[in-house]
Design an enzyme around this catalytic site. Sequence first.
Site, PDB file in Angstrom:
ATOM      1  CB  VAL A   1      -0.746   0.077   1.223  1.00  0.00           C
ATOM      2  CG1 VAL A   1      -1.567   1.422   1.323  1.00  0.00           C
ATOM      3  CG2 VAL A   1      -2.074  -1.153   1.108  1.00  0.00           C
ATOM      4  CB  VAL A   2       3.754   2.368   2.275  1.00  0.00           C
ATOM      5  CG1 VAL A   2       4.707   3.389   2.284  1.00  0.00           C
ATOM      6  CG2 VAL A   2       3.029   2.242   3.550  1.00  0.00           C
TER       7      VAL A   2
ATOM      8  CG  ASP B   1     -10.908 -17.013  11.921  1.00  0.00           C
ATOM      9  OD1 ASP B   1     -10.282 -17.857  12.209  1.00  0.00           O
ATOM     10  OD2 ASP B   1     -11.529 -16.330  12.869  1.00  0.00           O
TER      11      ASP B   1
ATOM     12  CE  LYS C   1      -6.916 -44.876   9.555  1.00  0.00           C
ATOM     13  NZ  LYS C   1      -7.107 -43.715   9.157  1.00  0.00           N
TER      14      LYS C   1
ATOM     15  CG  HIS D   1      -1.994 -41.820  14.352  1.00  0.00           C
ATOM     16  ND1 HIS D   1      -0.879 -42.304  13.582  1.00  0.00           N
ATOM     17  CD2 HIS D   1      -2.773 -41.377  13.577  1.00  0.00           C
ATOM     18  CE1 HIS D   1      -0.983 -41.582  12.475  1.00  0.00           C
ATOM     19  NE2 HIS D   1      -2.332 -41.166  12.093  1.00  0.00           N
TER      20      HIS D   1
ATOM     21  CG  HIS E   1      -2.895 -16.409  20.825  1.00  0.00           C
ATOM     22  ND1 HIS E   1      -3.639 -16.809  21.720  1.00  0.00           N
ATOM     23  CD2 HIS E   1      -3.531 -15.280  20.294  1.00  0.00           C
ATOM     24  CE1 HIS E   1      -4.756 -16.018  21.568  1.00  0.00           C
ATOM     25  NE2 HIS E   1      -4.743 -15.092  20.855  1.00  0.00           N
TER      26      HIS E   1
ATOM     27  NE  ARG F   1      -5.421 -14.345  15.352  1.00  0.00           N
ATOM     28  CZ  ARG F   1      -6.168 -13.761  16.164  1.00  0.00           C
ATOM     29  NH1 ARG F   1      -5.232 -13.021  17.126  1.00  0.00           N
ATOM     30  NH2 ARG F   1      -7.304 -13.750  16.376  1.00  0.00           N
TER      31      ARG F   1
END
Length: 321
Positions: free
Chosen positions: A23-24, A127, A213, A215, A251, A254
């Site tokens: 943008v800048v 998300d 299986k 697991h 987190h 993120r």
Amino acid sequence: MKRIAVLTSGGDAPGMNSCLRAVVRGALAEGWEVLGVRQGYQGLIDGRMDPLDARAVGGIVQKGGTILGTIRSPEFKTMEGRKRALENLNKNKVEALVVIGGNGSQSGAYELHKMGFPVIGAPSTIDNDVPFTDITIGVDTALNTVLNAIDKIKETASSHHRAFLIEVMGRDSGYLAMMSGIAGGAEFIVIPEVETDMEDIVESVEDAYRKGKAHFIAIIAEGAKPGTQAIADYLRGKELGFEVRMTILGHVQRGGSPTAFDRVLATRLGLGAIRELARAEKGKMVGLIRGETVATPLEEVTSTKKVLDLQFYRRAQVLER
Ligand code: ADP
């Protein structure tokens, strides 16, 4: 146009910085000045905006988070708060604003637009729940972070014959859970969009055990019903052959350096926002639709709910064998 401002808002997502840089530098190439607003909409209300030159956004294309900062601003949801924001924009001779953020942030952008201020949005959230874009900035990085964790957990799960419940982010959206479950080869996926019966999960665990299986891995979205803890408690009360463990990724999803995909997406959407402003467009959000950057009126963006491709979710169930 002489001067624009840009802000990052709502939940942070990897690639926000790459978008900011585009943008800048895109604006500077048009001959405009750019002010960077600190802490999202709250920074508009408090008048915290400083000039950004090309160097100010140097060395950030690969950085997670946002150098401008982001906080949630309840004040901006009030007319008074938005009036103060407008006053500050006018006082600083800002003629247009670019908003990088999720659904809430696009709603805020639409409110400013309705008050007569030119705004263009760019969608970012891990998300992937913003409509009129096939994918949002940050999802691909988060998906890769989750996959990395799934792969590691699978190794220990196999060694100990364990059933692992892995909770991923997504309060209302199952995108991250669905895609990471599919890409990570999970045995079961629980998302908010689909009602899941406890007994179906039990059956799936028993089935995995019978098939030999090593697991059982379930990926559970944060907002799914039943939730991760409830599922763990339920499974622990049964004789399943596998010991049950749960991990909440939280987190870490993120953060992190944006993937190549996110950097390119963020750059395209950032430059797309500048292109729209240069065409004197306003009140729109730039998204990626079938490989093209397309601007859609914020009115439509904010009144539409993105729906998850549940057909794909169901088709992918053949893989859980
Ligand atoms: P995200 O953009 O990630 O969805 P939020 O929902 O928290 O995150 O929205 C970010 C900010 O956008 C909020 O803190 C608020 O300042 C502003 N906002 C959200 N919804 C509205 C709304 N309906 N009207 C005005 N501002 C809004």
